[in-house]
Design an enzyme around this catalytic site. Structure first.
Site, PDB file in Angstrom:
ATOM      1  N   CYS A 268      13.944 -60.820 -62.156  1.00  0.00           N
ATOM      2  CA  CYS A 268      13.201 -62.078 -62.325  1.00  0.00           C
ATOM      3  C   CYS A 268      14.087 -63.252 -61.897  1.00  0.00           C
ATOM      4  O   CYS A 268      14.336 -64.185 -62.660  1.00  0.00           O
ATOM      5  CB  CYS A 268      12.739 -62.243 -63.761  1.00  0.00           C
ATOM      6  SG  CYS A 268      11.907 -60.807 -64.439  1.00  0.00           S
ATOM      7  N   ALA A 270      14.048 -65.673 -59.322  1.00  0.00           N
ATOM      8  CA  ALA A 270      13.660 -66.997 -58.825  1.00  0.00           C
ATOM      9  C   ALA A 270      13.619 -68.020 -59.971  1.00  0.00           C
ATOM     10  O   ALA A 270      13.327 -67.655 -61.109  1.00  0.00           O
ATOM     11  CB  ALA A 270      12.286 -66.904 -58.157  1.00  0.00           C
ATOM     12  N   GLY A 272      16.542 -69.069 -58.637  1.00  0.00           N
ATOM     13  CA  GLY A 272      17.818 -68.702 -58.059  1.00  0.00           C
ATOM     14  C   GLY A 272      19.077 -69.266 -58.655  1.00  0.00           C
ATOM     15  O   GLY A 272      20.173 -68.991 -58.140  1.00  0.00           O
ATOM     16  N   GLY A 273      18.992 -70.027 -59.735  1.00  0.00           N
ATOM     17  CA  GLY A 273      20.199 -70.601 -60.320  1.00  0.00           C
ATOM     18  C   GLY A 273      21.212 -69.548 -60.722  1.00  0.00           C
ATOM     19  O   GLY A 273      22.412 -69.648 -60.404  1.00  0.00           O
ATOM     20  N   LYS A 274      20.755 -68.518 -61.419  1.00  0.00           N
ATOM     21  CA  LYS A 274      21.672 -67.466 -61.876  1.00  0.00           C
ATOM     22  C   LYS A 274      22.113 -66.581 -60.724  1.00  0.00           C
ATOM     23  O   LYS A 274      23.238 -66.071 -60.718  1.00  0.00           O
ATOM     24  CB  LYS A 274      21.006 -66.658 -62.993  1.00  0.00           C
ATOM     25  CG  LYS A 274      20.700 -67.501 -64.235  1.00  0.00           C
ATOM     26  CD  LYS A 274      19.968 -66.697 -65.286  1.00  0.00           C
ATOM     27  CE  LYS A 274      19.574 -67.572 -66.469  1.00  0.00           C
ATOM     28  NZ  LYS A 274      18.601 -68.632 -66.091  1.00  0.00           N
ATOM     29  N   ASP A 289      12.215 -60.514 -57.741  1.00  0.00           N
ATOM     30  CA  ASP A 289      11.172 -61.331 -58.356  1.00  0.00           C
ATOM     31  C   ASP A 289       9.858 -61.004 -57.666  1.00  0.00           C
ATOM     32  O   ASP A 289       9.831 -60.735 -56.461  1.00  0.00           O
ATOM     33  CB  ASP A 289      11.480 -62.832 -58.221  1.00  0.00           C
ATOM     34  CG  ASP A 289      10.772 -63.660 -59.273  1.00  0.00           C
ATOM     35  OD1 ASP A 289      11.441 -64.146 -60.205  1.00  0.00           O
ATOM     36  OD2 ASP A 289       9.536 -63.828 -59.170  1.00  0.00           O
ATOM     37  N   ASP A 315       7.935 -55.860 -58.414  1.00  0.00           N
ATOM     38  CA  ASP A 315       7.697 -55.864 -59.853  1.00  0.00           C
ATOM     39  C   ASP A 315       8.935 -55.315 -60.549  1.00  0.00           C
ATOM     40  O   ASP A 315       9.318 -54.158 -60.354  1.00  0.00           O
ATOM     41  CB  ASP A 315       6.481 -54.990 -60.159  1.00  0.00           C
ATOM     42  CG  ASP A 315       6.121 -54.967 -61.639  1.00  0.00           C
ATOM     43  OD1 ASP A 315       6.912 -55.490 -62.459  1.00  0.00           O
ATOM     44  OD2 ASP A 315       5.053 -54.426 -61.971  1.00  0.00           O
ATOM     45  N   ASP A 331      16.524 -62.211 -67.035  1.00  0.00           N
ATOM     46  CA  ASP A 331      15.977 -63.496 -67.494  1.00  0.00           C
ATOM     47  C   ASP A 331      14.472 -63.317 -67.502  1.00  0.00           C
ATOM     48  O   ASP A 331      13.788 -63.600 -66.519  1.00  0.00           O
ATOM     49  CB  ASP A 331      16.421 -64.615 -66.552  1.00  0.00           C
ATOM     50  CG  ASP A 331      16.011 -65.996 -67.045  1.00  0.00           C
ATOM     51  OD1 ASP A 331      15.331 -66.077 -68.079  1.00  0.00           O
ATOM     52  OD2 ASP A 331      16.369 -66.988 -66.394  1.00  0.00           O
ATOM     53  N   CYS A 384      14.061 -68.440 -71.911  1.00  0.00           N
ATOM     54  CA  CYS A 384      14.074 -69.884 -72.194  1.00  0.00           C
ATOM     55  C   CYS A 384      12.948 -70.209 -73.167  1.00  0.00           C
ATOM     56  O   CYS A 384      12.106 -71.068 -72.910  1.00  0.00           O
ATOM     57  CB  CYS A 384      13.971 -70.700 -70.918  1.00  0.00           C
ATOM     58  SG  CYS A 384      12.544 -70.315 -69.881  1.00  0.00           S
TER      59      CYS A 384
END
Length: 453
Positions: A268, A270, A272-274, A289, A315, A331, A384
């Site tokens: 998961c 997107a 893309g920060g991590k 993703d 998936d 995430d 989050c």
């Protein structure tokens, strides 16, 4: 449709009004009303609605619309309660344009402090130009907004008296149960403020130097924090030296420790920060993703920063990477109730039913990720979300299902010395009200799991 036809459609509420809503500012206010209705009545994501509805506006008007709609959504509950006091008999249920116009008008007068005459006159004109019965509410709108101007100080006090009024009842109940009455109110209060801009630097960059260049404050974990601005105009953006990432969202990757040379799967992934964090730390990253649109942003971010990853549209509950992995970062999709200060539309588009569906999906993803994890490998699960059923309770149930899974306790050293973010069980729980005097952070939960024989 031609440009003139597009502008004409934008300037005619419902497409069937008797006239134009006025000048450029009037068009922006109409766009704000349209966007607010799209989110609250049709549950459209705010970014999608904004892109669609403001496409014909210039950059200054788009910025105005975004600010007004974001503020109206952040304070929607208290603005509606205040409207109930100002409109004695209330509005008919089908007076949707009038309702949204009053919300945005009150937000301008009581919260934005825009020019009173513009807030009143343009909002009234907008309602006057509606077709059908709603145009008859123009006089009411005029009276309510002029009263708001006259009684600004008293009404602002009423508006700010109960921050929890800006939460739907199900969230009030959930957060009261999880964090107590005072905790719930503190979170609600923190969501009223516009969040700062958080920046993650590439490893090896001098944080002190870049803090000065970006006019930013260095946070405990190395995040650079500054006031919101157009990020594309900041030093280092074009060179890909940094990326935008909330401080809380940057913490889960740190829980994996030294990933240099390791194969890490970012499930998961997107936007893309991590993924960028992992790649910048020297990991070989497999990013997965299922959302093609969000992956477009990931590819753009990776290109700008000059970082690389193997990216798959798939998936995550069924995906198998090429070759074995060393660690996995999950995430997981969640209710995103920890991000309400940045995404206030989520406050009004998510429900308890959504949380129930998401917990089932999270369970499947966790079990699949654990199957892929080698003995001795580390799985970091994060969401989050502020809902315990998606965080603490999800992990407790997972550990009960898997005898060969063990929690690896998170320490203050793992997260920049912020011991207050560690739970009694050794997981990480960030609240938006944490570090309130420094700008807060998104709500996040993370747990670190190891696989044994």
């Amino acid at each position: 449709m031609s440009t003139s036809e597009t502008q004409k459609a934008t300037n005619n509420p419902k497409g069937d009004t008797t006239g134009d809503t006025g000048d450029r500012i009037g068009s922006a206010r109409e766009a704000a009303v349209r966007t607010l209705m799209a989110v609250t009545l049709k549950s459209r994501p705010l970014d999608v609605a904004l892109d669609d509805i403001t496409s014909s506006l210039d950059s200054r008007d788009r910025a105005f619309v975004m600010q007004l709609v974001m503020l109206s959504l952040r304070r929607l509950g208290s603005l509606r309660a205040l409207m109930g006091r100002l409109v004695d008999r209330g509005l008919p249920r089908n007076a949707t344009w009038t309702d949204a116009a009053l919300i945005t008008g009150l937000a301008q007068i009581l919260l934005m402090r825009t020019a009173d005459h513009a807030a009143v006159n343009e909002t009234v004109t907008l309602v006057k130009n509606l077709s059908g019965k709603e145009k008859g509410f123009a006089g009411l709108v005029n009276a309510v907004l002029r009263r708001a101007v006259r009684e600004r100080d008293a009404l602002t006090g009423v508006l700010n008296a109960k921050p929890q009024a800006d939460l739907p009842l199900w969230l009030q109940t959930s957060w009261r149960r999880a964090y107590g009455q005072d905790g719930m109110v503190a979170i609600a209060r923190s969501l009223q403020d516009t969040p700062p801009l958080d920046i993650s630097l590439k490893p090896g960059e001098d944080k002190v130097v870049w803090a000065e260049k970006l006019e930013a404050t260095l946070m405990p974990n190395g995040t650079l924090r500054r006031a919101l601005t157009d990020v594309t105009k900041l030093p280092g953006y074009d060179d890909g030296v940094w990326w935008v990432q909330d401080m809380a969202a940057s913490l889960p990757v740190a829980l994996l420790g030294d990933v240099s040379g390791k194969h890490v799967m970012d499930m998961c992934a997107a936007p893309g920060g991590k993924t960028m964090q992992l790649a910048a730390l020297g990991a070989r990253v497999t990013a997965v993703d299922r959302n093609k649109n969000r992956l477009t942003r990931l590819h753009a971010n990776m290109k700008r920063t000059g970082l690389a990853a193997d990216v798959y549209t798939a998936d995550a509950t069924a995906f198998g990477p090429r070759g074995s992995v060393d660690h996995i970062l999950l995430d997981a999709p969640c209710s995103a109730t920890g991000t309400l200060r940045r995404n206030p539309d989520v406050t009004w588009t998510k429900s308890e039913a959504d949380v129930e569906k998401l917990t089932s999906l999270q369970k499947r993803m966790l079990d699949h990720a654990f199957k892929l994890l080698p003995v001795g490998g580390t799985l970091v699960y994060c969401v989050c979300s502020l809902e315990r059923v998606e965080g603490e309770e999800q992990i407790s149930a997972f550990l009960a299902r898997h005898e060969n899974a063990a929690r690896r306790v998170i320490t203050a050293a793992d997260i920049g010395g912020m011991a207050e973010l560690i739970t009694a069980d050794g997981d990480m729980r960030c609240l938006p009200s944490a570090l309130a005097d420094q700008g807060g952070m998104d709500g996040f939960f993370a747990a670190r799991i190891e696989k044994h024989n």
